[in-house]
Design a protein around this motif. Structure first.
Motif, PDB file in Angstrom:
ATOM      1  N   ARG A   8       0.824  -1.204   0.000  1.00 39.68           N
ATOM      2  CA  ARG A   8       0.000   0.000   0.000  1.00 39.68           C
ATOM      3  C   ARG A   8       0.860   1.256   0.000  1.00 39.68           C
ATOM      4  NH1 ARG A   8      -2.877   0.589   5.929  1.00 39.68           N
ATOM      5  NH2 ARG A   8      -0.974   0.618   7.211  1.00 39.68           N
ATOM      6  N   GLU A  11       1.930   1.540  -3.582  1.00 36.21           N
ATOM      7  CA  GLU A  11       0.763   1.993  -4.331  1.00 36.21           C
ATOM      8  C   GLU A  11       0.576   3.503  -4.184  1.00 36.21           C
ATOM      9  OE1 GLU A  11      -3.513  -0.047  -4.870  1.00 36.21           O
ATOM     10  OE2 GLU A  11      -3.142   0.725  -2.860  1.00 36.21           O
ATOM     11  N   ARG A  39       1.487   7.250   4.211  1.00 39.61           N
ATOM     12  CA  ARG A  39       2.048   6.077   3.530  1.00 39.61           C
ATOM     13  C   ARG A  39       3.333   6.432   2.802  1.00 39.61           C
ATOM     14  NH1 ARG A  39      -3.217   2.925   0.886  1.00 39.61           N
ATOM     15  NH2 ARG A  39      -4.451   2.803   2.832  1.00 39.61           N
TER      16      ARG A  39
END
Length: 301
Positions: A8, A11, A39
């Motif tokens: 993630r 991503e 993130r």
């Protein structure tokens, strides 16, 4: 010390890098801006380097970011293929957000949805119908996975797949009993309706009359292809519409195509989609759209 990263995080990095916007990337991944920022920060901490330069007004890749982007995209693609092979027919349901103009909806959107149901059964679809400029804006903001529109979208991370070319036509209700061929001056005497004011078609019709010294004319607009057809069928005036909307027998009895020595322009429709991780569903649907167009072209010939 090893690097421990999560998919993630990869991503998030790929989405930000291709869309050049934290907001658009967050929209693409259905998360908040703070979440996608966290993130990215976590990933940068793991690799020990800044990947995205946030110092200016625009989002830019650092040297390390450019070095790692292709590898990150490959990692996501490998992960997607792994999940597909592991799940078989039990793939998790995924939503694809499709934008299309009224012309495409009238011409072959039903065929496209049939292809999606058959070949991509794990997808659910959300369809937004609007003009090409507005759909392009939504695509660039990350609020669409795919836009089937007139002309290419020249934005970072967006790919354009050519689909089909359509000519615009003059049409009128048969109840008006107009001749099959009319000059531009004769057409200018009638009320004319075409697509929305921000569409390329509206602009080209206005320019046509202006360049031939016939402006002003009674030019009206609508963002609904169905409304344009029904109003023209009622004999309100002359319509300017894509030839794609005149296929089949639905309107043949009530509408006629008028030939004019001054031709209306032809427009190319493309499937524009993002090449980031979430945009791979856009790429798959774009390929199905091209398949539909090729089949319809073969059937026509």
């Amino acid at each position: 010390m090893g690097v421990d990263v999560e998919l993630r995080q990869i991503e998030a990095f790929v989405s930000i890098a291709t869309l050049r916007s934290f907001r658009a990337a967050a929209n693409r991944l259905y998360i908040t801006q703070p979440a996608i920022s966290m993130r990215l920060v976590a990933l940068e901490r793991e690799v020990g380097a800044q990947l995205i330069d946030r110092s200016g007004g625009d989002v830019q890749l650092t040297a390390k970011g450019m070095q790692l982007l292709q590898l990150a995209e490959q990692m996501l693609e490998t992960s997607t293929r792994f999940k597909q092979l592991a799940d078989g027919q039990q793939s998790q349901m995924q939503k694809v957000r499709i934008g299309a103009t009224g012309t495409i909806v009238s011409a072959w959107i039903v065929d496209l949805f049939s292809e999606i149901a058959r070949d991509l059964p794990h997808l659910t679809a959300e369809l937004i119908v609007d003009t090409s400029p507005r759909l392009r804006e939504l695509l660039e903001k990350g609020e669409l996975d795919l836009a089937i529109i007139m002309g290419n979208t020249l934005s970072a991370g967006v790919r354009n797949l050519p689909l089909v070319r359509y000519q615009n036509q003059w049409i009128a209700s048969r109840s008006l009993r107009l001749p099959k061929t009319m000059s531009l001056r004769e057409l200018a005497e009638y009320r004319i309706m075409t697509y929305a004011r921000d569409s390329a078609t509206y602009g080209s019709v206005e320019e046509l009359f202006r360049n031939n010294g016939l402006w002003p004319v009674k030019l009206s607009s609508t963002n609904s292809t169905e409304a344009l057809l029904r109003i023209t069928e009622a004999g309100w005036g002359i319509g300017v519409i894509s030839e794609a909307c005149m296929t089949g027998a639905r309107h043949a009895k009530s509408l006629q195509v008028i030939t004019c020595p001054v031709q209306l322009p032809e427009y190319e429709y493309v499937a524009s989609y993002h090449m980031d991780s979430a945009g791979r569903v856009g790429m798959m649907v774009a390929e199905l759209a091209r398949r539909v167009c090729l089949r319809l072209r073969e059937e026509k010939n």
